[in-house]
Design an enzyme around this catalytic site. Structure first.
Site, PDB file in Angstrom:
ATOM      1  NE  ARG A  60       6.466   7.058   2.973  1.00 35.23           N
ATOM      2  CZ  ARG A  60       6.618   8.004   2.043  1.00 35.23           C
ATOM      3  NH1 ARG A  60       7.717   8.019   1.309  1.00 35.23           N
ATOM      4  NH2 ARG A  60       5.681   8.907   1.837  1.00 35.23           N
ATOM      5  CG  ASP A 112       6.765  -3.485   3.394  1.00 32.60           C
ATOM      6  OD1 ASP A 112       7.575  -3.234   4.320  1.00 32.60           O
ATOM      7  OD2 ASP A 112       5.627  -2.981   3.353  1.00 32.60           O
ATOM      8  N   GLY A 113      10.051  -3.486   2.059  1.00 35.28           N
ATOM      9  CA  GLY A 113      11.116  -2.542   2.383  1.00 35.28           C
ATOM     10  C   GLY A 113      12.432  -2.899   1.719  1.00 35.28           C
ATOM     11  N   GLY A 114      12.826  -2.110   0.737  1.00 32.63           N
ATOM     12  CA  GLY A 114      14.167  -2.252   0.166  1.00 32.63           C
ATOM     13  C   GLY A 114      14.303  -3.306  -0.915  1.00 32.63           C
ATOM     14  N   PRO A 127       0.833  -1.200   0.000  1.00 32.13           N
ATOM     15  CG  PRO A 127       0.065  -0.986   2.205  1.00 32.13           C
ATOM     16  CD  PRO A 127       0.801  -1.920   1.281  1.00 32.13           C
ATOM     17  CB  ALA A 159      -0.312   7.848   0.106  1.00 32.67           C
ATOM     18  CE  LYS A 214       2.822  -1.745   4.777  1.00 31.41           C
ATOM     19  NZ  LYS A 214       2.986  -0.372   5.297  1.00 31.41           N
ATOM     20  CB  THR A 265      -0.576   0.697   8.725  1.00 22.89           C
ATOM     21  OG1 THR A 265      -0.740   0.210   7.387  1.00 22.89           O
ATOM     22  CG2 THR A 265       0.835   1.258   8.876  1.00 22.89           C
ATOM     23  CE1 TYR A 320      -1.232   4.263   8.503  1.00 20.00           C
ATOM     24  CE2 TYR A 320      -2.162   5.325   6.569  1.00 20.00           C
ATOM     25  CZ  TYR A 320      -1.076   4.813   7.252  1.00 20.00           C
ATOM     26  OH  TYR A 320       0.169   4.850   6.670  1.00 20.00           O
ATOM     27  CB  SER A 326      -3.070   3.340   0.343  1.00 22.10           C
ATOM     28  OG  SER A 326      -2.909   4.315   1.352  1.00 22.10           O
ATOM     29  NE  ARG A 373       7.147  10.171   6.464  1.00 21.81           N
ATOM     30  CZ  ARG A 373       6.110   9.544   5.930  1.00 21.81           C
ATOM     31  NH1 ARG A 373       5.381  10.107   4.994  1.00 21.81           N
ATOM     32  NH2 ARG A 373       5.793   8.346   6.344  1.00 21.81           N
ATOM     33  CG  HIS A 398       5.220   3.411   6.977  1.00 27.36           C
ATOM     34  ND1 HIS A 398       4.040   3.343   7.681  1.00 27.36           N
ATOM     35  CD2 HIS A 398       4.950   4.203   5.922  1.00 27.36           C
ATOM     36  CE1 HIS A 398       3.120   4.075   7.073  1.00 27.36           C
ATOM     37  NE2 HIS A 398       3.650   4.608   5.998  1.00 27.36           N
TER      38      HIS A 398
HETATM   39  C1  GLV Z   1       1.870   7.424   4.367  1.00 27.54           C
HETATM   40  O1  GLV Z   1       1.531   6.402   4.890  1.00 27.54           O
HETATM   41  C2  GLV Z   1       3.209   7.799   4.122  1.00 27.54           C
HETATM   42  O2  GLV Z   1       4.125   7.029   4.471  1.00 27.54           O
HETATM   43  O3  GLV Z   1       3.436   8.903   3.584  1.00 27.54           O
END
Ligand code: GLV
Length: 375
Positions: free
Chosen positions: A272, A300-302, A94, A96, A245, A172, A146, A123, A181, A269
């Protein structure tokens, strides 16, 4: 596109790969096409992006002790997850805002998943409603949730997903607040004009608190008081199996399984959320051992290469999910771009399996991989 050097000199040479042969090529091409804030939102990790980087790099610490002299004339990628048959163990994570990547948006991603015989995890933060996504494909699909403070609204999302024909709820749990970020913050990132979080229109219509940035939305609306006990509540809301997740710890995974979940996605995530979290591939074995076959474990991831998928499956994951690679495919070519990216990863996996002496994903076992150096 001309050959390098024939289509406009240095800039063309530096920016445009002639063929998109790897996920890194797709990422470079997506970067050229996307407006900067959109690219940065998709690409970024939290804070110093240590975990974002580590997720990818950690795969290099594992080596493949390949087997020879097995019949690998027809490697088979098909498998099952939550009892559903899929043609590839590579699912769509998932993510966004797909319409920010391409006008095809989530409909393109959903159709591409169906074309490749895999599962889209749609998502909560989609720019297309979950009902429209469901109408785009008859293929299996899961809904990422969520949990909002407004439990009535959360319940309505689950009920809508069940009514629309989704096959699982993926909750999640690594996002009680949004990770920071920095690029988004510096640039004041917001959804482009004309795009909305279509699943959340009713929640946003209630007015303040503020839905102007994702960070505000999460802080105001997500339920940071969520605990393991709430998983029982979530399970009661529908007949759909619940997948959690965002787990990296074995003890957390065990507690989720005790609460009756059908699956665990080992995830941070995509780097993130908590910067400094471990690489997900390094968390897989511990989670798999703790779960002991009582639920499906995914990761998941990478994941950027077929060999990464092979390593994850050998370490005990039933399947993997890819997020950013799919967004790069979508940005470059819409639905067809996502199909191409999924096909690329499937082909890389099939080749890696053949070279490792494995004819089916069931043959990917722990004996196949080891750490490249002592830790
Ligand atoms: C949303 O879930 C994001 O990581 O921006």
């Amino acid at each position: 596109v001309g050959k390098d050097g024939k289509n406009g000199g240095r800039e063309g040479k530096a920016k445009r790969p002639r063929k998109l042969l790897t996920i890194a090529d797709w990422q470079r091409a997506a970067r050229q096409r996307l407006p900067r804030p959109a690219y940065d939102y998709f690409r970024s990790g939290a804070d110093d992006e240590l975990t974002l980087e580590r997720n990818e790099r950690a795969y290099d610490d594992w080596v493949i002790w390949y087997r020879v002299l097995r019949d690998v004339s027809a490697p088979r990628l098909a498998t099952t997850v939550l009892g559903q048959e899929i043609q590839s163990p590579i699912l769509i994570a998932p993510t966004a805002y797909h319409r920010m990547a391409h006008p095809d948006g989530e409909l393109g991603t959903a159709r591409a998943a169906a074309a490749r015989g895999t599962i889209l995890v749609a998502s909560t933060l989609a720019t297309t409603s979950l009902e429209e996504i469901a109408e785009a494909t008859r293929a299996p699909k899961w809904f990422q949730l969520y949990v909002h403070k407004d439990r009535g609204f959360t319940k309505s999302l689950v009920e809508r997903a069940e009514a629309a024909g989704y096959d699982a709820i993926v909750v999640t749990v690594d996002t009680p607040v949004l990770g920071r970020r920095l690029r988004d913050e510096r640039g004041g990132f917001g959804l482009p004009e004309g795009l909305r979080m279509e699943n959340l229109v009713a929640a946003l219509a209630e007015g303040p608190p503020d839905g102007s940035t994702l960070s505000h939305y999460v802080a105001d609306r997500h339920d940071a008081s969520l605990t393991f006990a709430d998983l029982a509540w979530l399970r009661e809301l529908s007949h759909m199996p619940v997948v959690v997740k965002g787990v990296v710890r074995a003890d957390d995974a065990a507690a989720c399984v005790s609460a009756g979940v059908a699956g665990i996605i080992v995830s941070n995530h995509g780097g993130r959320q908590l910067d400094g979290a471990p690489a997900t591939i390094d968390a897989v074995s511990g989670v798999v051992d703790a779960v002991g076959g009582r639920a499906d474990v995914l990761v998941d991831g990478g994941i950027r290469r077929g060999t990464d998928v092979l390593k994850a499956l050998a370490l005990g994951a039933r399947a993997v999910l890819v997020g950013r690679p799919v967004l790069w495919g979508l940005a470059v070519g819409g639905e067809a771009g996502v199909v191409a990216v999924l096909e690329l990863l499937d082909k890389e996996l099939a080749r890696a399996m053949a070279l490792a002496g494995c004819a089916s994903v069931a043959e990917l076992d722990r004996g196949l991989v080891a750490r490249s150096r002592a830790r």
